[in-house]
Design a protein around this motif. Sequence first.
Motif, short mmCIF file in Angstrom:
data_model
loop_
_atom_site.label_atom_id
_atom_site.label_comp_id
_atom_site.label_asym_id
_atom_site.label_seq_id
_atom_site.Cartn_x
_atom_site.Cartn_y
_atom_site.Cartn_z
N GLY A 1 0.82 -1.22 0.00
CA GLY A 1 0.00 0.00 0.00
C GLY A 1 0.84 1.26 0.00
O GLY A 1 0.54 2.22 -0.72
N ASN A 2 1.93 1.28 0.77
CA ASN A 2 2.79 2.46 0.82
C ASN A 2 3.53 2.66 -0.50
O ASN A 2 3.72 3.80 -0.94
CB ASN A 2 3.78 2.33 1.98
N ILE A 3 3.97 1.57 -1.12
CA ILE A 3 4.61 1.69 -2.43
C ILE A 3 3.61 2.25 -3.44
O ILE A 3 3.93 3.13 -4.25
CB ILE A 3 5.16 0.33 -2.90
N LEU A 4 2.36 1.76 -3.39
CA LEU A 4 1.32 2.25 -4.29
C LEU A 4 1.07 3.74 -4.08
O LEU A 4 0.94 4.51 -5.05
CB LEU A 4 0.05 1.44 -4.07
N ILE A 5 1.02 4.18 -2.82
CA ILE A 5 0.80 5.60 -2.52
C ILE A 5 1.93 6.45 -3.09
O ILE A 5 1.69 7.50 -3.71
CB ILE A 5 0.68 5.81 -1.00
N PRO B 1 12.08 2.48 3.32
CA PRO B 1 11.24 3.60 2.86
C PRO B 1 10.32 3.20 1.71
O PRO B 1 10.56 3.55 0.55
CB PRO B 1 12.28 4.63 2.42
N ALA B 2 9.24 2.48 2.03
CA ALA B 2 8.39 1.92 0.99
C ALA B 2 7.77 2.98 0.08
O ALA B 2 7.76 2.83 -1.14
CB ALA B 2 7.29 1.07 1.63
N GLU B 3 7.27 4.05 0.67
CA GLU B 3 6.63 5.09 -0.14
C GLU B 3 7.65 5.74 -1.08
O GLU B 3 7.34 6.03 -2.25
CB GLU B 3 6.00 6.14 0.77
N THR B 4 8.86 5.95 -0.59
CA THR B 4 9.92 6.53 -1.43
C THR B 4 10.30 5.58 -2.55
O THR B 4 10.57 6.01 -3.69
CB THR B 4 11.15 6.88 -0.58
N LEU B 5 10.34 4.28 -2.26
CA LEU B 5 10.63 3.29 -3.30
C LEU B 5 9.64 3.41 -4.45
O LEU B 5 10.02 3.43 -5.62
CB LEU B 5 10.58 1.88 -2.71
N GLY B 6 8.35 3.50 -4.11
CA GLY B 6 7.33 3.62 -5.15
C GLY B 6 7.46 4.91 -5.94
O GLY B 6 7.34 4.92 -7.17
#
Length: 339
Positions: free
Chosen positions: A89-93, A302-307
Amino acid sequence: MAGRRSGGRRATIHDVAAEAGISRGTVSRVLNNEPYVSDTARRAVQEAVAKVGYVRNAAARNLVTQRSRAIALIIHEPHSLVLEDSNIGNILIGTNSVLSGADHQLVTLMIDSQRDSDRVVEYLRGGFVDGAIILSARTGDPISAAIAEMDLPASMVGHPSDAPDIPFIGIDNRAAAEAIVRRLMATGRRRIGMLASGLDRDSGQDRLLGFTAALGDAYDPDLVVRHQFYSYAAGMEGMEELLARDPSIDGVFAASDAVAAGALDVLHRRGVVVPDDIGVIGFDDSSWALRCTPALSTVRQPAETLGGLAAQQVLDQLSGVDFERALILPTEIAWRESA
């Protein structure tokens, strides 16, 4: 209905021009957000668009530009785990935030079977998207191979050992796993097991390698329980198996926070006190980590940053600008009560 004229006809740019009392060329420049248009003309077009209910025909625009302005996020996970894994979900965001800022649409494609895989490959060949972001690709992934063959702009989150030459972004899973296992060993644990998951992809393989490197001569392959998925169920099943193999274990490294949460529930039900009897550590610093009791020691990635950066890699390819083809982001240890 918005976008329709009398008789069901869709409002056109001609209707906007007639309502605004200005040329179609000026209307087109306003709609495309081009310069050299007066504020008066811009306001007139905006008011006319609202009044006639004009909606831009994306299909017609795409025929002219040969671009869909859509980017696929391809998720290689069972449907149940997509909802369970907050990292996804964080990667998607993060992905959607960057694409939205660039006026591109995110299209999510989930792979849960060979049939899904075949269908997605055909969809990509159909030109419905301008690029793709591949998440959780396995070794031997046919979709990654097809994307490379098509020369479709793409980015991978993670990088399997046999991955084709596609730009990627990730973390150093091996070094991060080794660091947190050494931290667990420093608390005095001597019989440490691992609940290993995702061994058909680079993240799971590298976390196991980091665990092995940290333990060195103390590594015991009988204390590694393997499961296909990073799931809560894998943690429950794995913890039961690990205790059956060696009831004297005093430390556990779970390959993800969801796995660790399942392990902790088994220990609680058996009356095992964490961290007094067994120290438990996870990986991801997802929402699972803070929902656990006690709070989970884990690796923060950093999942959101990865996405977001994966999306930017694809946009850079579409724009023809220079970019880094391989990005490795830093992680950190979040040390909490479970260890």
